[in-house]
Design a protein around this motif. Structure first.
Motif, PDB file in Angstrom:
ATOM      1  N   ASN A 518     -10.003   7.579  -0.198  1.00 21.74           N
ATOM      2  CA  ASN A 518      -9.242   8.715   0.303  1.00 21.74           C
ATOM      3  C   ASN A 518      -7.799   8.573  -0.138  1.00 21.74           C
ATOM      4  OD1 ASN A 518     -11.641   8.639   2.374  1.00 21.74           O
ATOM      5  ND2 ASN A 518     -10.674  10.643   2.632  1.00 21.74           N
ATOM      6  N   ARG A 519      -7.091   9.686  -0.110  1.00 25.39           N
ATOM      7  CA  ARG A 519      -5.686   9.712  -0.507  1.00 25.39           C
ATOM      8  C   ARG A 519      -4.821   9.588   0.737  1.00 25.39           C
ATOM      9  NH1 ARG A 519      -3.480   8.518  -5.347  1.00 25.39           N
ATOM     10  NH2 ARG A 519      -1.697   9.836  -5.904  1.00 25.39           N
ATOM     11  N   TYR A 520      -3.833   8.681   0.703  1.00 26.40           N
ATOM     12  CA  TYR A 520      -2.963   8.453   1.856  1.00 26.40           C
ATOM     13  C   TYR A 520      -1.509   8.543   1.421  1.00 26.40           C
ATOM     14  CZ  TYR A 520      -7.205   6.870   4.106  1.00 26.40           C
ATOM     15  OH  TYR A 520      -8.472   6.821   4.616  1.00 26.40           O
ATOM     16  N   TYR A 521      -0.722   9.223   2.243  1.00 23.50           N
ATOM     17  CA  TYR A 521       0.704   9.390   1.992  1.00 23.50           C
ATOM     18  C   TYR A 521       1.453   8.713   3.124  1.00 23.50           C
ATOM     19  CZ  TYR A 521      -1.252  12.908  -1.097  1.00 23.50           C
ATOM     20  OH  TYR A 521      -1.994  13.533  -2.058  1.00 23.50           O
ATOM     21  N   THR A 522       2.181   7.654   2.800  1.00 24.60           N
ATOM     22  CA  THR A 522       2.784   6.818   3.839  1.00 24.60           C
ATOM     23  C   THR A 522       4.250   7.124   4.071  1.00 24.60           C
ATOM     24  OG1 THR A 522       3.245   5.102   2.190  1.00 24.60           O
ATOM     25  CG2 THR A 522       1.163   4.953   3.386  1.00 24.60           C
ATOM     26  N   TRP A 568     -13.263   3.988  10.260  1.00 28.58           N
ATOM     27  CA  TRP A 568     -12.436   3.051   9.515  1.00 28.58           C
ATOM     28  C   TRP A 568     -13.218   1.766   9.255  1.00 28.58           C
ATOM     29  CZ3 TRP A 568      -8.146   5.187   7.749  1.00 28.58           C
ATOM     30  CH2 TRP A 568      -7.567   6.239   8.448  1.00 28.58           C
ATOM     31  N   TYR A 579       0.382   1.172   9.562  1.00 29.58           N
ATOM     32  CA  TYR A 579       0.801   2.573   9.623  1.00 29.58           C
ATOM     33  C   TYR A 579       0.063   3.275  10.762  1.00 29.58           C
ATOM     34  CZ  TYR A 579       2.420   1.551   4.885  1.00 29.58           C
ATOM     35  OH  TYR A 579       3.032   0.994   3.792  1.00 29.58           O
ATOM     36  N   ASP A 582      -0.683   7.142  10.970  1.00 27.92           N
ATOM     37  CA  ASP A 582      -1.678   7.795  10.125  1.00 27.92           C
ATOM     38  C   ASP A 582      -3.080   7.744  10.714  1.00 27.92           C
ATOM     39  OD1 ASP A 582       0.065   8.559   8.090  1.00 27.92           O
ATOM     40  OD2 ASP A 582       0.030   6.552   7.233  1.00 27.92           O
TER      41      ASP A 582
END
Length: 699
Positions: A518-522, A568, A579, A582
């Motif tokens: 998956n794509r994650y933006y932190t 998860w 994080y 998120d």
């Protein structure tokens, strides 16, 4: 338009009512049954049929049903949903909104046409008119040994009329419907005993769901088949597709309530230029535009090598462009594919086969446009994917048993050249993958078999997931991701037999992906961005099908149940500790945009040799449009629904066929797609009642 609808309805009713006397005088016939499996055009697909449920939709299955596009045909299958996961997307076996595109192998005549990226735009799969399709082969779930990355959901191969090159059939057709019209011609001619040529042209014009939305398609093809001698032949086919249209990919809940299908989007302001320190503003239509052109070429050579060996070589290429956005010609995506499949099939023993194959494919997708009018900075989204693979599939038949063993080794070089908003990169990700399968079937009588199947497959990243956005020496850069390709384990248990008057098929399956990407933006916005293997996803399902032939009556019933959930994994839990903001509460109620239930019932009755009538009902279960159990508000709009279709067919002579029907007979209101909640929830309603009538002349 109302007058036309009434005229079409009266015509269809007249065709149907005219059968009453025929039915009353019909004599009972003995029950006849036939196997529902139709031999596939590709040897590798045929070798799966004993230990896998392979669905084959023939031209006869598609004719006279009111289908306008491939999506219409595919959506009639209970294990497939088209459009539910997003514009133009095909979802097999409940992959879900985020995974449907990647977990699909879509081919036309064996040539892959999958999207390399959905960012910023993607190509839909209605690239061949229904009239030019000879058959569609569907492998629900799996197939990675033969087809490589993305087969977790399944494989769809559309076979065009090139395989009918040695048939001497010519036809013209025309169909009017309350959404538009379509017409076409198909020609096939023998030059001599060894050479035959073919050509055809189809035109489709169709109104879409909202006011002033439409899609027009032109498609032409030509080709030949040359039988060099009894042991070898060559086929060649070229086609050209053009499509233009204006549509709305979705509309807010608020606008639908206020305007319904009469909604017209307001013109949008945009920055057209920059001069003397000031922006120049312009306006453009609020509609999305589609402009697609695609040229395809394929040559096949098949040779009987003797000693039970057959060699088949396919060389293919395609080139074109597409626009599916509101930016007219400003953002046109160019695409190109070229490749080769080589297969050697050795028959031995009791109808056993050893298939050895090699694939080489190069795909390119490029989008270049001015990203900043003020500075003139160009944005680039350019991708290049090279795939090379070797595979072997051994099918052993021993008495009442069939066993398969398969192995594939694949290398992929994923190159990208991206220049975006203050971030850029130019690099290549080198990836190796291995797939394998084992299966066994027991044929306990002439018609019945049970089988078990295990497959270990993989899915690589798309063009967005293949790179991370981070700082390198203080500069924002794209670099190849360190995320691993997804691997999945697929287990299937199947049973198929003829019980009394019914052909029965049952498949139970479970798949597990322990390292879903998956794509994650932190950070704030779209930077930093990482592709990470943080989720584990399990999908379970059951597929049931029944078919009966009771004299003049043919019945089919199918049902698919799907349920999946994500959570998860251990790496994901570690990520959340770093994080916590998120965190997402993945509900166990199911994956997003996956209907849990889907049912299809169909009946065809042949009144006599000339008249027949069909009636179908398809039920689409409500799908989940949320991630957490606490976020379920959707105003009740994404509900389950059932659609009824009726068709009538008249063979007016040896060469002339007249047909008509109604889709969505009771004009049911429903939504194919939904996202979000509240007044700004976006939705796409399904098609209203449609009348159609057509004629086909074969000569």
């Amino acid at each position: 338009m109302k007058g036309k609808r009434k005229g079409a309805l009266l015509a269809v009713m007249a065709l149907a009512v005219g059968q009453a006397g025929v039915v009353q005088g019909a004599a009972p016939e003995s029950i006849t049954l036939s196997d529902s499996y139709v031999k596939a055009d590709h040897d590798e697909v045929s070798q799966l049929k004993d230990t896998k449920q392979v669905i084959v939709i023939t031209r006869k299955d598609m004719e006279g049903k009111g289908y306008r596009t491939l999506s219409d045909v595919l959506n009639a299958q209970t294990s497939i949903n088209t459009g539910a996961a997003g514009y133009g997307k095909i979802d097999i076996r409940g992959q879900g909104g985020d995974e449907a595109d990647r977990n699909l192998v879509f081919m036309v005549d064996g040539v892959p046409l999958n999207n390399m990226s959905s960012h910023p735009w993607s190509l839909h799969y209605d690239v061949v008119p229904v009239e030019n399709v000879e058959k569609i082969e569907i492998i629900p779930g799996g197939g990675s040994v033969l087809y490589g990355s993305g087969a977790s959901g399944g494989v769809i191969n559309v076979t065009t009329q090139k395989k009918a090159g040695n048939q001497k059939a010519n036809s013209v057709f025309s169909e009017w419907n309350s959404d538009g019209y379509r017409a076409g011609v198909a020609l096939s001619q023998s030059v001599n005993d060894q050479l035959s040529i073919q050509a055809g042209y189809t035109r489709l014009e169709r109104d879409l769901q909202f006011d002033n939305t439409w899609r027009n398609t032109k498609y032409g093809y030509g080709g030949f088949r040359w039988d060099i001698d009894p042991t070898q032949h060559i086929t060649f086919r070229a086609s050209h597709l053009e499509e233009e249209g204006q549509y709305l990919s979705n509309v807010t809940n608020q606008n639908l309530k206020e305007y319904g299908r009469d909604y017209v989007p307001k013109p949008k302001r945009y920055i057209a230029g920059y001069e003397n320190g000031k922006y120049i503003w312009g306006t453009r239509s609020g509609y999305d535009k589609t402009d697609t052109a695609l040229d395809t070429y394929q040559a096949s050579y098949e040779k009987d090598m003797g000693r039970n060996w057959t060699l088949t070589t396919d060389i293919f290429a395609d080139k074109g462009h597409f626009i599916n956005n509101a930016y007219d010609d400003d953002q046109t995506t160019e695409r190109k594919t070229r490749g080769m499949h080589v297969r050697a099939d050795h028959a031995y023993g009791q109808d056993s086969h050893l298939l050895i194959g090699a694939d080489w494919i190069k795909q390119e997708q490029n989008l270049d446009y001015i990203g900043s009018v003020r500075t003139g900075t160009m944005y680039h989204f350019n991708y290049d994917r090279k795939t090379a693979a070797l595979y072997v599939l051994n099918t052993v038949k021993w008495g009442k048993y069939t066993f398969t063993q398969g192995l594939r080794r694949e290398k992929t070089d994923w190159s990208f050249f991206d220049v975006g908003n203050n971030v850029s990169g130019d690099d290549t990700s080198h990836r190796w993958d291995t797939a394998g399968e084992l299966s066994a079937a027991y044929h306990y009588n002439d018609t019945g078999r049970v089988y078990v199947r295990y497959e270990r497959g993989y899915t690589g990243p798309d063009a967005i997931q293949v790179k991370d956005a981070i700082k390198v020496n203080g500069v924002r850069s794209y670099i190849p991701t360190s995320a691993e390709d997804e691997t999945y384990d697929l287990y299937e248990l199947g049973w198929r037999d003829k019980i009394g008057a019914s052909i029965v098929g049952i498949t139970l399956f479970e798949s597990y992906t322990g390292n879903q990407m998956n794509r994650y933006y932190t950070g704030a916005g779209l930077y930093p961005a990482y592709t990470l293997n943080l989720l584990s996803t399990r999908r379970r399902g059951a597929e049931f099908s029944l078919r009966q032939r009771l004299g003049k009556l043919k019945l089919s019933e199918s049902y698919t149940w799907l349920l999946g959930h994500s959570k998860w994994n251990s790496e994901g839990r570690d990520f959340l500790e770093e994080y916590p903001a998120d965190s997402i509460d993945y509900t166990r109620a199911g994956l997003t945009k996956v209907p849990k239930h889907k049912i299809a019932l169909h009946a065809d009755y042949d009144f006599d040799d000339r008249w027949s009538m069909g009636l179908g009902w398809t039920f689409f279960g409500k799908y989940i449009n949320y991630l957490s159990d606490a976020d379920k508000a959707d105003d009740g709009l994404m509900h389950s629904y059932g659609l009824v279709d009726v068709s009538v067919n008249l063979k007016a002579g040896q060469q002339l066929t007249v047909y008509g029907g109604i889709t969505n007979l009771f004009n049911k209101d429903y939504y194919e797609y939904g996202n979000g909640a509240g007044p700004y929830q976006t939705l796409l309603p399904g098609f209203e009642r449609t009348f159609y009538m057509g004629v086909k002349y074969t000569f």
